[in-house]
Design an enzyme around this catalytic site. Structure first.
Site, PDB file in Angstrom:
ATOM      1  N   ARG A   1     -39.773 -26.760  -0.985  1.00 32.56           N
ATOM      2  CA  ARG A   1     -39.162 -25.758  -1.869  1.00 32.56           C
ATOM      3  C   ARG A   1     -40.294 -24.889  -2.409  1.00 32.56           C
ATOM      4  O   ARG A   1     -41.303 -25.415  -2.876  1.00 32.56           O
ATOM      5  CB  ARG A   1     -38.426 -26.464  -3.011  1.00 32.56           C
ATOM      6  CG  ARG A   1     -38.162 -25.598  -4.257  1.00 32.56           C
ATOM      7  CD  ARG A   1     -37.089 -24.553  -4.075  1.00 32.56           C
ATOM      8  NE  ARG A   1     -35.773 -25.085  -3.791  1.00 32.56           N
ATOM      9  CZ  ARG A   1     -34.821 -25.315  -4.715  1.00 32.56           C
ATOM     10  NH1 ARG A   1     -35.054 -25.072  -5.974  1.00 32.56           N
ATOM     11  NH2 ARG A   1     -33.642 -25.777  -4.353  1.00 32.56           N
TER      12      ARG A   1
ATOM     13  N   ARG B   1     -31.418 -30.690  -8.933  1.00 35.30           N
ATOM     14  CA  ARG B   1     -30.397 -31.250  -8.042  1.00 35.30           C
ATOM     15  C   ARG B   1     -30.863 -31.341  -6.588  1.00 35.30           C
ATOM     16  O   ARG B   1     -30.606 -32.347  -5.933  1.00 35.30           O
ATOM     17  CB  ARG B   1     -29.087 -30.482  -8.178  1.00 35.30           C
ATOM     18  CG  ARG B   1     -29.117 -29.065  -7.692  1.00 35.30           C
ATOM     19  CD  ARG B   1     -27.860 -28.344  -8.124  1.00 35.30           C
ATOM     20  NE  ARG B   1     -27.820 -28.271  -9.583  1.00 35.30           N
ATOM     21  CZ  ARG B   1     -26.706 -28.312 -10.304  1.00 35.30           C
ATOM     22  NH1 ARG B   1     -25.546 -28.438  -9.721  1.00 35.30           N
ATOM     23  NH2 ARG B   1     -26.748 -28.216 -11.608  1.00 35.30           N
ATOM     24  N   THR B   2     -31.530 -30.342  -6.101  1.00 36.20           N
ATOM     25  CA  THR B   2     -31.914 -30.392  -4.690  1.00 36.20           C
ATOM     26  C   THR B   2     -32.940 -31.493  -4.447  1.00 36.20           C
ATOM     27  O   THR B   2     -32.838 -32.260  -3.484  1.00 36.20           O
ATOM     28  CB  THR B   2     -32.466 -29.025  -4.233  1.00 36.20           C
ATOM     29  OG1 THR B   2     -31.484 -28.023  -4.497  1.00 36.20           O
ATOM     30  CG2 THR B   2     -32.781 -29.024  -2.757  1.00 36.20           C
TER      31      THR B   2
ATOM     32  N   HIS C   1     -31.495 -21.217   1.999  1.00 32.08           N
ATOM     33  CA  HIS C   1     -31.305 -22.556   1.443  1.00 32.08           C
ATOM     34  C   HIS C   1     -30.292 -23.252   2.348  1.00 32.08           C
ATOM     35  O   HIS C   1     -29.132 -23.428   2.000  1.00 32.08           O
ATOM     36  CB  HIS C   1     -30.771 -22.442   0.007  1.00 32.08           C
ATOM     37  CG  HIS C   1     -30.850 -23.710  -0.783  1.00 32.08           C
ATOM     38  ND1 HIS C   1     -31.222 -24.927  -0.243  1.00 32.08           N
ATOM     39  CD2 HIS C   1     -30.598 -23.951  -2.093  1.00 32.08           C
ATOM     40  CE1 HIS C   1     -31.199 -25.848  -1.188  1.00 32.08           C
ATOM     41  NE2 HIS C   1     -30.830 -25.288  -2.323  1.00 32.08           N
TER      42      HIS C   1
ATOM     43  N   LYS D   1     -55.141 -27.460  -9.351  1.00 35.78           N
ATOM     44  CA  LYS D   1     -56.600 -27.427  -9.306  1.00 35.78           C
ATOM     45  C   LYS D   1     -57.095 -26.378  -8.326  1.00 35.78           C
ATOM     46  O   LYS D   1     -58.274 -26.352  -7.993  1.00 35.78           O
ATOM     47  CB  LYS D   1     -57.143 -28.801  -8.907  1.00 35.78           C
ATOM     48  CG  LYS D   1     -56.790 -29.905  -9.881  1.00 35.78           C
ATOM     49  CD  LYS D   1     -57.286 -31.240  -9.363  1.00 35.78           C
ATOM     50  CE  LYS D   1     -56.772 -32.395 -10.203  1.00 35.78           C
ATOM     51  NZ  LYS D   1     -56.886 -33.666  -9.496  1.00 35.78           N
TER      52      LYS D   1
END
Lengths: 417, 305
Positions: free
Chosen positions: B104, B54-55, B132, B82
Site C-alpha cells: 500500500r 481495514r485493508t 485497489h 531513517k
C-alpha cells in the site's frame, strides 16, 4: 561532407586547431593522424542549447567533465550549460567558475545565465556583468519567470545587451502538483497531471511581451501542439522569437508512463501523439529552429523512488543525433541544421561552431555514419547518471569521430580522454 | 498468475475464478476454527506506506486463516523513517525470504516499481489514486452475493472519482462483468479525461438514482474544499450526498455500498448507512474471504522456490 553551404565530397586537412584545406584527394603531411570517414558524413560539430551539467552542486549526477565527454561522444563540440545549479549561475563569479571548469574538457562549454537572482523570480540578476563574460542566453530554466512585469523588464533590459532570454514555459499555479501530462493517461494511471495549457499560457504571454518590448525570446523545449502553433504565428508576424524541441518530445508519448518507470518523468512532460506530430511538423517547417537535448542527469537515488517523488529529466547528449536521424523524416542537412548551425546561431557562437567547413575556420567537427545501427546501453553511457529512457532501443546513426579545436576527442566512437 | 497489480490483469474470467474460490473460503470463515493449512510455510509481508486499518487487517487475517506466516512493515515504525529508499527496503525484506508482498502506498504505481525490483509475488493493496484491485474483487463478490451476477446491472459510482483508486478498479471490474456504470460527480471531481472509460457521466444524482440497481458511494475528503474543487462539504452533500430523502428515489431492491471508512453526514446520511439494503458491513466481511482467495490463487498452487 554536409554543412550550411551544402553537400560535397572532400578531404579535410586540420592543423593548429583550424581547418587548413578542404578539397579532393589531399595528401596528408608526414606524421599526420588520418581519420577514416569513408561512407560517413563530415559535418560541423553539434551544438546543444540545453545541457544540465549539474556542476556546482549535484556532482553525483554529472560534472562538467563527464557531461563534456557525453557531449563529444554524441557529436557535440559545444554545449550551453543551464544555470539551475546549486547555487544558481546568476552572477559573473558563478559563471566564471563553470567557464573555467569547461576550459580543458572535451567540448566547448558556454553558459546560460539566470534571469533572476537565485532563479527565484523576484529580482533581475546582473545580466550585464555576465554578458561581459560572453553569456548570450539567459534563462531561469527549471522554472519560468512567473511575474509578467518582471519578464517584461528583463526583455527590455536584455535588448540593450544584445542577448536572448530563453523561457521555460510553465505557469506554475496551473501546473502545480502535476507529474505528467494531464489527459487520458494521467486519468487512467491516477497520477496528477499538468495540462498542456500550463505551457501554452506562458508561450502566449511571452509572445505578447515580445511584441510589446521588441525583445528576443527563445522558447525552450516546446512540447505541445498549441505552443508550436503560437510560435509559428509569432514568426509569421515577424517577432524575434526562436524555439527548440527536445528529442523525447518527438520520440515518446505519455503512454510510456504506464510503466511507472521514472526515467519517463520529464518536465515539460511527455505529451500525446498529436503533440509529437506537431513538434515534428514544427521541426520540418522551421517553426522550431533547433533540437536541444535538455540533458538532465539524475543520480539513481533520485529516480528509484515513487513516480511522484522522482526528479524530472532524462539524459540526451549521446542519443539526440541518432534519434533525430531515426525518427525525423528529414534530409541529413535538415537534421544537421537543427542540431548544429541553427543552435550555434541562437547561442551566438556561430563564429566558432556550426559554420561552414572551410579553410581558416575553427576545426570543430564531427564525423557521422548515418547508416550505422546500435542499441542504447545505459551502462555504457559516459554520463555519470544512467537515466536514459531509451535503454534497449535500436537507433540508426552514430558518431565516429569528434574534433574539438582540431583535437580528436572522439575516435572510432571512443573518447580519447 | 504471479502478481495482482491491476484488476485488469485478471479479466472477467479471472474475477469469476476469484469469486468461485472465495465461496469456499467464506465456508472456512464460518467454521469454529476458521483456518486451513493451504499456505503453511509461506510468508506474507504487508508493506504499508500509508495509514490503513481495514485493508491491512483484512489481508493479515486472510493470510493467517490460510496458515501463512505474516509480517508487518508500516512506515511509522520502520527504516523508511531513517531515509532508506523504497527499493532498498523491498530488497532487504525479500532477502529475508518472503513469498508475497502486499503493498500500500500513497503514490500511484509503486506496486509496479516493487515488482521490477523483487522476485516474489506482489499484491497491490492500493496505490495512490490509481487502483485497489482487492476492493473491486470484494465489491463484485458482495454484489454477486445479493444479485447472483453483475451482468446487466446498473451501477452508479458517486463522488470523488478523480482521486479514487476504488473508483478506477471498480469501474474496470464492474464493466468487465457486464454492468452498466454511471459515474456521478461534480466536474471538478472527475478525472481530466474519461477517454477509454466505458461509463456514462451525470451531474444529477436525483435523476440517476431512480434507474440503478446499486449506488456505490465514494469517500469524500475534507481537504477537497481547500483545493478549490468544492465550495463546501455542505454543498457537496446537498447535491451529491445520499440523504434519507434520496433513498426514497431508489428502486425498492437497490443496494447501497461504500468502501469505507464512511463520513456519516457527508457522502451518506447517518441513518442511511445502517439501512438493511446497505451492504457496507457485508463488504468488510467478504473482504477477508476474497483476500484469502487472492493469496491462495497467487501462492497456493506452486511449491515454494
Amino acid at each position: 561532407m554536409v554543412d550550411i553551404t551544402g553537400e560535397r565530397m572532400a578531404d579535410v586537412l586540420v592543423a593548429g586547431g583550424l581547418v587548413q584545406a578542404v578539397g579532393q584527394s589531399i595528401d596528408p603531411p608526414a606524421g599526420a593522424t588520418v581519420l577514416d570517414a569513408a561512407g560517413c558524413i563530415v559535418a560541423p560539430g553539434l551544438v546543444d542549447l540545453h545541457t544540465h551539467l549539474r556542476q556546482p552542486g549535484r556532482e553525483e549526477a554529472e560534472t562538467v567533465e563527464t557531461g563534456s565527454r557525453a557531449a563529444a561522444l554524441g557529436g557535440y563540440t559545444a554545449v550551453v550549460a543551464m544555470p539551475n545549479t546549486e547555487p544558481a549561475l546568476d552572477s559573473a563569479a558563478a559563471v566564471r567558475e563553470v567557464l573555467e571548469l569547461g576550459m580543458s574538457v572535451l567540448c566547448d562549454v558556454r553558459v546560460a545565465g539566470a534571469i533572476t537572482v537565485g532563479r527565484l523570480g523576484k529580482d533581475l540578476a546582473p545580466m550585464g556583468e555576465m554578458a561581459d563574460l560572453g553569456v548570450r542566453l539567459f534563462t531561469d530554466d527549471g522554472d519560468g519567470v512567473q511575474d509578467a512585469r518582471l519578464m517584461r523588464r528583463a526583455m527590455e533590459y536584455a535588448s540593450a545587451l544584445g542577448v536572448t532570454l530563453a523561457q521555460h514555459c510553465e505557469d506554475k499555479v496551473l501546473a502545480a502538483g502535476g507529474h505528467m501530462h494531464e489527459g487520458e493517461w494521467s486519468s487512467r494511471l491516477g497520477l496528477p497531471g499538468q495540462p498542456a495549457e500550463a505551457e501554452e499560457l506562458m508561450v502566449a504571454r511571452d509572445i505578447t511581451l515580445a511584441r510589446l518590448t521588441g525583445g528576443r525570446v527563445h522558447f525552450l523545449h516546446l512540447s505541445t501542439a498549441g505552443s508550436v502553433a503560437m510560435v509559428r504565428a509569432a514568426k509569421a508576424e515577424g517577432l524575434a522569437v526562436t524555439a527548440e524541441a527536445a528529442p523525447h518530445h518527438f520520440t515518446l508519448t505519455d503512454a510510456a508512463v504506464a510503466s511507472y518507470e521514472t526515467n519517463f518523468k520529464v518536465n515539460p512532460p511527455l505529451r500525446t501523439d498529436a503533440d509529437v506530430a506537431a513538434v515534428k511538423a514544427g521541426l520540418a517547417d522551421g517553426t522550431i529552429d533547433a533540437i536541444a537535448t535538455d540533458h538532465a542527469p539524475h543520480a539513481a537515488e533520485d529516480k528509484e523512488v515513487p513516480f511522484d517523488q522522482a526528479r524530472p529529466g532524462m539524459l540526451g547528449l549521446e542519443t539526440a543525433l541518432a534519434l533525430a536521424l531515426t525518427e525525423l523524416d528529414l534530409p541529413i542537412a535538415g537534421v544537421l541544421a537543427l542540431l548544429s548551425w541553427n543552435p550555434a546561431r541562437i547561442a551566438g557562437i556561430e563564429s566558432a561552431h556550426g559554420g561552414p567547413v572551410a579553410e581558416g575556420r575553427p576545426a570543430n567537427l564531427c564525423v557521422i555514419d548515418p547508416a550505422a545501427t546500435w542499441v542504447v546501453d545505459a551502462g555504457a553511457l559516459a554520463s555519470r547518471a544512467r537515466n536514459t529512457p531509451y535503454a534497449g532501443r535500436k537507433l540508426t546513426g552514430r558518431v565516429h569521430h569528434t574534433l574539438l579545436r582540431g583535437e580528436p576527442v572522439v575516435i572510432d566512437g571512443a573518447a580519447t580522454r | 498468475m504471479k502478481h495482482l497489480l491491476s484488476i485488469a490483469d485478471l479479466g472477467a474470467d479471472g474475477i469469476e475464478e476469484v469469486m468461485r474460490v472465495s465461496d469456499s473460503f467464506v465456508e472456512v470463515s464460518e467454521r469454529a476454527i476458521p483456518r486451513v493449512p493451504a499456505l503453511r510455510g509461506k510468508t506474507v509481508v504487508s508493506l504499508f506506506y500509508e495509514e490503513s486499518t481495514r485493508t491491512r487487517l483484512s489481508f493479515e487475517m486472510a493470510a493467517k486463516r490460510l496458515s501463512a506466516d505474516t509480517m508487518n512493515f508500516s512506515v511509522s515504525t520502520s527504516s523508511a523513517k531513517k531515509g532508506e529508499s523504497l527499493r532498498d527496503t523491498c530488497q532487504t525484506i525479500e532477502a529475508m525470504g518472503v513469498d508475497a508482498m502486499v503493498v500500500r502506498h500513497s503514490s500511484a504505481g509503486v506496486p509496479w516499481q516493487v515488482r521490477s525490483w523483487v522476485d516474489c509475488t506482489v499484491i497491490n493493496a492500493g496505490d495512490g489514486w490509481h487502483e485497489h484491485p482487492t476492493q473491486a474483487l470484494l465489491d463484485c463478490y458482495t454484489i454477486r452475493g445479493s444479485r447472483g451476477s453483475l451482468d446487466g446491472l446498473r451501477i452508479a459510482v458517486v463522488g470523488d472519482v478523480k482521486h479514487s483508486r476504488v473508483a478506477r478498479s471498480n469501474v474496470l471490474a464492474f464493466t468487465m462483468l457486464g454492468a452498466e456504470v454511471t459515474i456521478v460527480a461534480p466536474p471538478t471531481l472527475l478525472p481530466p479525461s474519461l477517454d477509454g472509460w466505458p461509463v456514462a457521466v451525470s451531474h444529477d444524482l436525483d435523476n440517476v438514482l431512480a434507474k440503478v440497481d446499486v449506488v456505490y458511494l465514494l469517500r469524500m475528503q475534507a481537504e477537497r474544499q481547500s483545493e478549490a474543487l468544492l465550495p463546501s462539504l455542505r454543498e457537496y452533500t446537498a447535491r451529491y450526498g445520499l440523504t434519507r430523502k434520496r433513498v426514497d428515489l431508489l428502486p425498492e431492491d437497490a443496494l447501497i455500498m461504500h468502501p469505507g471508512p464512511i463520513n456519516r453526514g457527508v457522502e451518506i446520511a447517518a441513518d442511511v448507512a445502517d439501512l438493511p439494503r446497505s451492504l457496507i458491513t457485508r463488504q468488510v466481511a467478504n473482504g477477508v474471504a476474497v483476500r484469502m482467495a487472492v493469496l491462495f490463487l497467487l501462492l497456493g498452487s506452486e511449491p515454494r522456490a
